[in-house]
Design a protein around this motif. Sequence first.
Motif, PDB file in Angstrom:
ATOM      1  N   ASP A   1       0.792  -1.251   0.125  1.00  0.00           N
ATOM      2  CA  ASP A   1      -0.119   0.125   0.000  1.00  0.00           C
ATOM      3  C   ASP A   1       0.912   1.430   0.275  1.00  0.00           C
ATOM      4  O   ASP A   1       0.364   2.308  -0.664  1.00  0.00           O
ATOM      5  CB  ASP A   1      -0.855   0.064   1.362  1.00  0.00           C
ATOM      6  N   ARG A   2       1.889   1.299   0.865  1.00  0.00           N
ATOM      7  CA  ARG A   2       2.818   2.444   0.907  1.00  0.00           C
ATOM      8  C   ARG A   2       3.982   2.055   1.218  1.00  0.00           C
ATOM      9  O   ARG A   2       4.467   1.218   1.742  1.00  0.00           O
ATOM     10  CB  ARG A   2       2.127   3.674   1.770  1.00  0.00           C
ATOM     11  N   PRO A   3       5.181   3.017   0.847  1.00  0.00           N
ATOM     12  CA  PRO A   3       6.514   2.563   1.135  1.00  0.00           C
ATOM     13  C   PRO A   3       6.781   2.461   2.834  1.00  0.00           C
ATOM     14  O   PRO A   3       6.142   3.089   3.743  1.00  0.00           O
ATOM     15  CB  PRO A   3       7.217   3.759   0.567  1.00  0.00           C
ATOM     16  N   THR A   4       7.568   1.644   3.047  1.00  0.00           N
ATOM     17  CA  THR A   4       7.693   1.331   4.685  1.00  0.00           C
ATOM     18  C   THR A   4       8.905   2.201   5.010  1.00  0.00           C
ATOM     19  O   THR A   4       9.387   2.919   4.053  1.00  0.00           O
ATOM     20  CB  THR A   4       8.476   0.173   4.807  1.00  0.00           C
ATOM     21  N   ILE A   5       9.006   2.668   6.150  1.00  0.00           N
ATOM     22  CA  ILE A   5       9.819   4.000   6.527  1.00  0.00           C
ATOM     23  C   ILE A   5      11.291   3.671   6.251  1.00  0.00           C
ATOM     24  O   ILE A   5      11.804   4.487   5.879  1.00  0.00           O
ATOM     25  CB  ILE A   5       9.881   3.756   8.105  1.00  0.00           C
ATOM     26  N   LEU A   6      11.701   2.340   6.129  1.00  0.00           N
ATOM     27  CA  LEU A   6      13.031   1.885   5.412  1.00  0.00           C
ATOM     28  C   LEU A   6      13.210   2.401   4.018  1.00  0.00           C
ATOM     29  O   LEU A   6      14.252   3.113   3.661  1.00  0.00           O
ATOM     30  CB  LEU A   6      13.455   0.643   5.630  1.00  0.00           C
TER      31      LEU A   6
ATOM     32  N   THR B   1      15.643   5.203   2.761  1.00  0.00           N
ATOM     33  CA  THR B   1      16.914   4.859   1.843  1.00  0.00           C
ATOM     34  C   THR B   1      16.552   6.037   0.653  1.00  0.00           C
ATOM     35  O   THR B   1      17.661   6.474   0.130  1.00  0.00           O
ATOM     36  CB  THR B   1      16.543   3.575   1.324  1.00  0.00           C
ATOM     37  N   ALA B   2      15.393   6.364   0.396  1.00  0.00           N
ATOM     38  CA  ALA B   2      15.137   7.475  -0.789  1.00  0.00           C
ATOM     39  C   ALA B   2      15.822   8.696  -0.094  1.00  0.00           C
ATOM     40  O   ALA B   2      16.483   9.297  -1.038  1.00  0.00           O
ATOM     41  CB  ALA B   2      13.797   7.615  -0.983  1.00  0.00           C
ATOM     42  N   ILE B   3      15.561   9.144   0.907  1.00  0.00           N
ATOM     43  CA  ILE B   3      16.032  10.383   1.474  1.00  0.00           C
ATOM     44  C   ILE B   3      17.461  10.366   1.423  1.00  0.00           C
ATOM     45  O   ILE B   3      18.262  11.176   1.219  1.00  0.00           O
ATOM     46  CB  ILE B   3      15.577  10.702   2.991  1.00  0.00           C
ATOM     47  N   GLU B   4      18.127   9.261   1.846  1.00  0.00           N
ATOM     48  CA  GLU B   4      19.700   9.063   1.867  1.00  0.00           C
ATOM     49  C   GLU B   4      20.140   9.131   0.387  1.00  0.00           C
ATOM     50  O   GLU B   4      21.115   9.904   0.370  1.00  0.00           O
ATOM     51  CB  GLU B   4      20.219   7.742   2.621  1.00  0.00           C
TER      52      GLU B   4
END
Length: 92
Positions: free
Chosen positions: A62-67, A71-74
């Motif tokens: 349903d939605r991206p996990t926090i990890l 990772t995307a932010i990093e």
Amino acid sequence: MTDEELKQLVASNARAIQALTDTVNTFADRVSESIEQAQAEREELRQATIGIANLLASLDQDRPTILRKLTAIENKVDRILARENRDRTVDS
């Protein structure tokens, strides 16, 4: 040993054997109840585990996990830093 003493000894042994048998049967009943309870609790745990697995799978779909978000932010921060380093190198 007289016949009466022998009869009393046999009767005493019979009572002792019956008492031991009753004790063993009581213990066996308790063990059976414990096994049944353990099986029921195991099934509850299995159902809870399946529920958690389904929930986690649902979250991933349903939605991206926090990890993944982290990772995307990093990755974005790494690209920005790399771009800044390239800009500094070109300016120098």
